[in-house]
Write a protein that holds these residues in place. Structure first.
Motif, PDB file in Angstrom:
ATOM      1  N   THR A  92      53.124  32.083  63.763  1.00 46.92           N
ATOM      2  CA  THR A  92      53.713  30.871  64.339  1.00 46.92           C
ATOM      3  C   THR A  92      53.101  30.579  65.704  1.00 46.92           C
ATOM      4  O   THR A  92      52.802  29.427  66.030  1.00 46.92           O
ATOM      5  CB  THR A  92      55.240  31.032  64.464  1.00 46.92           C
ATOM      6  OG1 THR A  92      55.763  31.316  63.158  1.00 46.92           O
ATOM      7  CG2 THR A  92      55.888  29.786  65.004  1.00 46.92           C
TER       8      THR A  92
ATOM      9  N   ARG B 245      51.594  32.777  57.774  1.00 46.01           N
ATOM     10  CA  ARG B 245      53.045  32.537  57.740  1.00 46.01           C
ATOM     11  C   ARG B 245      53.553  32.466  56.300  1.00 46.01           C
ATOM     12  O   ARG B 245      54.622  32.974  55.990  1.00 46.01           O
ATOM     13  CB  ARG B 245      53.354  31.253  58.491  1.00 46.01           C
ATOM     14  CG  ARG B 245      54.815  31.064  58.748  1.00 46.01           C
ATOM     15  CD  ARG B 245      55.029  29.993  59.752  1.00 46.01           C
ATOM     16  NE  ARG B 245      56.416  29.578  59.727  1.00 46.01           N
ATOM     17  CZ  ARG B 245      56.892  28.564  60.384  1.00 46.01           C
ATOM     18  NH1 ARG B 245      56.089  27.856  61.141  1.00 46.01           N
ATOM     19  NH2 ARG B 245      58.153  28.250  60.327  1.00 46.01           N
TER      20      ARG B 245
ATOM     21  N   MET C  38      49.734  29.099  65.146  1.00 44.42           N
ATOM     22  CA  MET C  38      49.850  27.705  64.704  1.00 44.42           C
ATOM     23  C   MET C  38      50.133  26.775  65.875  1.00 44.42           C
ATOM     24  O   MET C  38      49.509  25.719  66.010  1.00 44.42           O
ATOM     25  CB  MET C  38      50.972  27.571  63.668  1.00 44.42           C
ATOM     26  CG  MET C  38      50.635  28.112  62.309  1.00 44.42           C
ATOM     27  SD  MET C  38      52.028  28.091  61.163  1.00 44.42           S
ATOM     28  CE  MET C  38      52.663  26.452  61.334  1.00 44.42           C
TER      29      MET C  38
ATOM     30  N   ARG D  89      55.030  37.263  61.201  1.00 41.95           N
ATOM     31  CA  ARG D  89      55.407  35.850  61.112  1.00 41.95           C
ATOM     32  C   ARG D  89      55.419  35.207  62.489  1.00 41.95           C
ATOM     33  O   ARG D  89      54.992  34.076  62.666  1.00 41.95           O
ATOM     34  CB  ARG D  89      56.776  35.710  60.447  1.00 41.95           C
ATOM     35  CG  ARG D  89      57.138  34.281  60.121  1.00 41.95           C
ATOM     36  CD  ARG D  89      58.441  34.221  59.326  1.00 41.95           C
ATOM     37  NE  ARG D  89      58.621  32.937  58.695  1.00 41.95           N
ATOM     38  CZ  ARG D  89      59.115  31.855  59.299  1.00 41.95           C
ATOM     39  NH1 ARG D  89      59.456  31.935  60.571  1.00 41.95           N
ATOM     40  NH2 ARG D  89      59.262  30.725  58.653  1.00 41.95           N
TER      41      ARG D  89
ATOM     42  N   GLY E 275      47.012  30.491  60.711  1.00 41.90           N
ATOM     43  CA  GLY E 275      48.439  30.622  61.000  1.00 41.90           C
ATOM     44  C   GLY E 275      49.298  30.158  59.845  1.00 41.90           C
ATOM     45  O   GLY E 275      50.302  30.793  59.499  1.00 41.90           O
TER      46      GLY E 275
END
Length: 116
Positions: free
Chosen positions: A88, A73, A91, A84, A69
């Motif tokens: 996120t 990103r 993540m 993106r 992630g």
């Protein structure tokens, strides 16, 4: 004399000179430039591993999801790919999965020590 079909000289099938024509393209500069870039494979893998880490295997996949992630990103921020939001999400799920795994290890350790 032009007939009702829009042709100048009878039934030749040719449009009148200066007419709109069907094969004309819009002038340059109109329309969409190509759309948003597609999500990168890293972003997709990050989100999938984040979901797997939350639902099935709580130790290794969240760590990989977090690393992928972050990488995806950064790629999206540099303009090398899209996704993106997916990066996120991967993540965040990676962080939550790591926290749950750490909590599980602490609880298991406390229970094991309380038995002794």
């Amino acid at each position: 004399m032009a007939d009702q079909s829009g042709s100048a000289g009878g039934t030749t099938g040719m449009p009148a000179p200066g007419g709109p024509g069907y094969g004309m393209h819009p002038p340059a500069g109109y329309g969409y430039p190509g759309g948003a870039p597609l999500p990168s494979g890293k972003a997709t893998a990050s989100m999938v591993l984040g979901i797997v880490g939350l639902l099935l295997i709580p130790i290794i996949p969240p760590i990989i999801a977090l690393c992928l992630g972050i990488s995806a990103r950064r790629m999206a921020d540099r303009g090398e790919g899209g996704g993106r939001g997916m990066a996120t999400a991967g993540m965040v799920m990676g962080i939550v999965g790591i926290a749950f795994a750490a909590l599980g290890v602490v609880v298991a350790t406390v229970q094991a020590l309380s038995v002794l």
